[in-house]
Scaffold this active site. Structure first.
Site, PDB file in Angstrom:
ATOM      1  N   ASP A 289       0.824  -1.209   0.000  1.00  0.00           N
ATOM      2  CA  ASP A 289       0.000   0.000   0.000  1.00  0.00           C
ATOM      3  C   ASP A 289       0.857   1.258   0.000  1.00  0.00           C
ATOM      4  O   ASP A 289       1.436   1.631   1.021  1.00  0.00           O
ATOM      5  CB  ASP A 289      -0.912   0.006   1.222  1.00  0.00           C
ATOM      6  CG  ASP A 289      -1.826   1.224   1.258  1.00  0.00           C
ATOM      7  OD1 ASP A 289      -2.106   1.784   0.179  1.00  0.00           O
ATOM      8  OD2 ASP A 289      -2.253   1.617   2.354  1.00  0.00           O
TER       9      ASP A 289
ATOM     10  N   ASP B  43      -1.814   5.206  -5.841  1.00  0.00           N
ATOM     11  CA  ASP B  43      -2.096   4.343  -4.693  1.00  0.00           C
ATOM     12  C   ASP B  43      -2.219   2.880  -5.096  1.00  0.00           C
ATOM     13  O   ASP B  43      -3.226   2.462  -5.676  1.00  0.00           O
ATOM     14  CB  ASP B  43      -3.393   4.813  -4.025  1.00  0.00           C
ATOM     15  CG  ASP B  43      -3.682   4.058  -2.740  1.00  0.00           C
ATOM     16  OD1 ASP B  43      -2.784   3.364  -2.243  1.00  0.00           O
ATOM     17  OD2 ASP B  43      -4.819   4.163  -2.244  1.00  0.00           O
TER      18      ASP B  43
END
Length: 542
Positions: free
Chosen positions: A130, A340
Site C-alpha cells: 500500500d 495508490d
C-alpha cells in the site's frame, strides 16, 4: 586528456590546503591564480603525508609508478569515492522470501501481496502493498482479527501467521516518548508502550494496537555475496484489533505502508543508509509482480514530480495535464491524483470521468449494456472469449510525459466464459482522483522519494529493463489468475467475496484538499453492495 575525477578532487583539496597554509592568502600575478599540481602518489606528496601524520606514509604507498600496486591503489581510491557517491551499502533490497508480489483476486480484495519475515526466530506474513499509507502492521496478540486459517481462503495452501512480540528475541516496545509515537501526548506515562490507530479510506476500516521495533528480514540484490541477507530494525504495528474490510479478507495477514511518513519501511531503510530513498513496484496481467527497495529505475524512464498537499509531501500525488483516448485528446481533463497501489481500481474527478468515459464509448466497437444497480456505468457485451479491440487511455503529465494504459477494462465472466467487459474507471467526488493498481499493470513504477518524482517504464517484471536480472526467490506456492468474482467463485467451498479495496490511510486532520481526497476514496464504498448485486445479474449480459 581531461584529468580523472579523483585527480580533480585532489587539485581542489590542495588549493584549499595552500590557502590555509598561507594564512588565507593566495599569491596572484595580475588576474591569474598560480598553484602547483602534485600527484597523489608523488615523492613530494609522500613526504607531506609523512609530516602530517608524524611518521612515514607506510607500506600502503606504492613504491613504483605504473606498477600493479600503483594501479591497485588508484582503483581502490576510485571504489571508495564511488561508495561515498552512492551513499548506500546495498543497491537493491527486497523481502527475504523473494521480490515477488501476487494477487489472489476476490479472496483478498484485489490487492497485491508479498511474503515478509519478521522477528527472531522469523515468522512469515502475507502483507498487502500500500503506497497510500505509512505503517507496517500485522495481526498480533489478536483481540479482533480476520481468520488466519488457509481453509477460509480458497487460494491459500498454508495458514497465515499471528505475530507475538514476546516470542521474538529482537522485539522491543516503543515507548510513548519515542519520536515516532503519534499518540504519545495522549499517554498517561512517557514510559508506557506506544498505542497506535490507523483509519483507512474505506469506511470503518482500521487497525489498532501497540508499536514495536523488530527485525525485518531482507535480501540484497546488489551483488554483495559476503552478506546477501540484511536484518533491518523497523517499526511494526502489533495489530490487536482490526475493523471493517480487514475482517472480511482485505489484508488479513497485515499491510506494509510504503508512504512518505518517517515510520514507513522505505523511510527507515533509507535513513539507515541501506538503500537509496526510492522503491519500485511492478504488476503484470497474470496477477504477479515485483517489489524492490532502493530502485531508482532505468535512465530511459519517464517521470513527473510529486505535488505537495497543504505545503508538505504527505503522500504520492501527481498532476495530470490532460487525458487522451487513443489519438483523441480531450480538453479540460486536468486533475491531481493519488498514486495508490492500495486501491484496486482507478477513480477520476467527476467532470474528467464523464468526458473520458464518453470518448471511450465513442471509440468502442461493441454493444453497450447498462443495467440498474451496477457500479460500472460503461459496460459492453462480448460474444468472444477474447477481448475486442479497445482504445488506450493516456494520461499526459508535464513535459509531454505520457502514461499509456493499453488495457483500461476488466473482463466479465459467467460460468467460466467471457460475457462482457467494463471500463475500469469510477467517478470520484472532489478534484483529486486515484490512479489505482489496475492502471499500473505492465509498468515498473518507481517512487523516487529522493528526487520527489514518480517514474515509470514498460516492464514484464522479469527484468529491470536496464540489463539487470530481477531476483525472484519466489515463495513456495503458485500465483493464480483471478478475474472479478462470479457466482461460481461465490459457491467455491471455503471461498468468499471481498469488495475491491481502498487501503490508503485517511488523514487525521483533513484540510479542504485532503477532505476531497477522502470523499474521492469513499466513492468506492458505493461499490460494496452494488458489486455483490452485480454477481447476481452478470447473466443478463449474455
Amino acid at each position: 586528456m581531461a584529468a580523472p575525477a579523483a585527480h580533480r578532487s585532489l587539485i581542489i583539496l590542495l588549493v584549499a590546503w595552500m590557502v590555509v597554509e598561507n594564512g588565507g592568502a593566495v599569491t596572484a600575478t595580475t588576474s591569474f591564480l598560480s598553484s602547483k599540481l602534485i600527484h597523489r602518489f608523488s615523492e613530494e606528496m609522500k613526504a607531506r603525508r609523512g609530516q602530517r601524520n608524524g611518521s612515514a606514509a607506510g607500506s600502503s604507498w606504492p613504491e613504483r609508478r605504473r606498477s600493479v600496486e600503483y594501479y591497485q591503489a588508484l582503483l581502490s581510491a576510485d571504489f571508495r569515492r564511488q561508495s561515498m557517491k552512492l551513499g548506500a551499502r546495498y543497491q537493491l533490497l527486497f523481502p527475504s522470501q523473494g521480490s515477488k508480489a501476487m494477487s489472489f483476486g476476490n479472496d483478498f480484495g484485489w490487492l497485491h501481496y508479498t511474503w515478509i519475515d519478521i522477528g527472531t526466530p522469523n515468522v512469515s506474513f502475507l502483507v498487502a502493498l500500500d503506497s497510500g499509507s505509512d505503517l507496517l502492521w500485522v495481526p498480533c496478540d489478536c483481540v479482533q482479527c480476520a481468520p488466519l486459517s488457509a481453509s477460509y481462503y480458497s487460494t491459500l495452501d498454508r495458514d497465515l501467521n499471528e505475530y507475538n512480540p514476546s516470542r521474538s528475541s529482537t522485539s522491543k516496545h516503543l515507548s510513548c516518548s519515542h519520536r515516532l509515537c503519534e499518540l504519545g501526548p495522549n499517554c498517561k506515562s512517557p514510559k508506557q508502550p506506544c498505542p497506535y490507530t490507523v483509519d483507512y479510506y474505506t469506511e470503518n476500516t482500521s487497525s489498532s494496537g501497540m508499536l514495536v521495533e523488530d527485525t525485518l528480514h531482507l535480501a540484497s540484490g546488489g551483488g554483495n555475496a559476503s552478506n546477501p541477507f540484511v536484518q533491518a530494525p523497523v517499526v511494526i504495528g502489533c495489530g490487536m484489533k482490526q475493523s471493517g474490510g480487514y475482517l472480511d479478507g482485505v489484508a488479513p495477514d497485515g499491510l506494509i505502508g510504503l508512504g512518505f511518513g518517517e515510520i514507513s519501511v522505505p523511510s527507515i531503510l533509507a535513513k539507515a543508509g541501506l538503500v537509496r530513498n526510492s522503491f519500485s513496484m511492478c504488476f503484470t496481467e497474470d496477477d504477479s509482480g515485483r517489489i524492490f527497495f532502493g530502485d531508482l529505475g532505468p535512465a530511459t524512464q519517464q517521470s513527473t514530480s510529486f505535488l505537495p498537499l497543504d505545503g508538505t509531501y504527505k503522500t504520492y500525488i501527481a498532476g495530470v495535464e490532460a487525458c487522451c483516448i487513443g489519438n483523441s485528446c480531450i480538453k479540460q481533463t486536468s486533475f491531481r491524483a493519488l498514486i495508490d497501489s492500495g486501491t484496486s481500481f482507478t477513480f477520476l474527478p467527476d467532470e474528467a470521468y464523464e468526458k473520458i468515459a464518453k470518448e471511450f464509448d465513442r471509440h468502442v466497437n461493441a454493444t453497450r449494456s447498462s443495467y440498474e444497480g451496477s457500479p460500472w456505468k460503461y459496460c459492453y457485451k462480448s460474444s468472444s472469449q477474447e477481448l475486442p479491440k479497445v482504445p488506450s487511455v493516456i494520461l499526459m503529465f508535464p513535459l509531454n510525459n505520457s502514461f499509456v494504459v493499453d488495457n483500461p477494462v476488466f473482463m466479465v465472466y459467467a460460468n467460466q466464459e467471457v460475457v462482457g467487459f467494463c471500463l475500469a474507471i469510477q467517478p470520484a467526488d472532489g478534484d483529486i482522483g486515484i490512479i489505482g493498481q489496475n492502471f499500473m499493470t505492465g509498468y515498473r513504477m518507481v517512487f523516487d522519494r529522493e528526487n520527489l518524482k514518480l517514474a515509470w517504464s514498460p516492464s514484464n517484471c522479469q527484468d529491470l529493463s536496464d540489463g539487470k536480472i530481477m531476483p525472484l526467490n519466489s515463495p513456495p506456492h503458485g500465483t493464480p489468475s483471478n478475474p472479478l468474482p462470479t457466482n461460481e467463485q461465490q459457491s467455491t467451498p471455503g471461498g468468499h467475496a471481498v469488495a475491491p479495496a481502498v487501503a490508503g490511510r485517511a488523514p487525521s486532520k483533513p484540510s479542504a484538499a485532503s477532505s476531497q481526497l477522502i470523499r474521492a476514496s469513499f466513492s468506492l464504498l458505493r461499490l460494496v453492495p452494488q458489486l455483490l448485486l452485480l454477481l447476481n445479474i452478470i447473466p443478463s449480459l449474455t
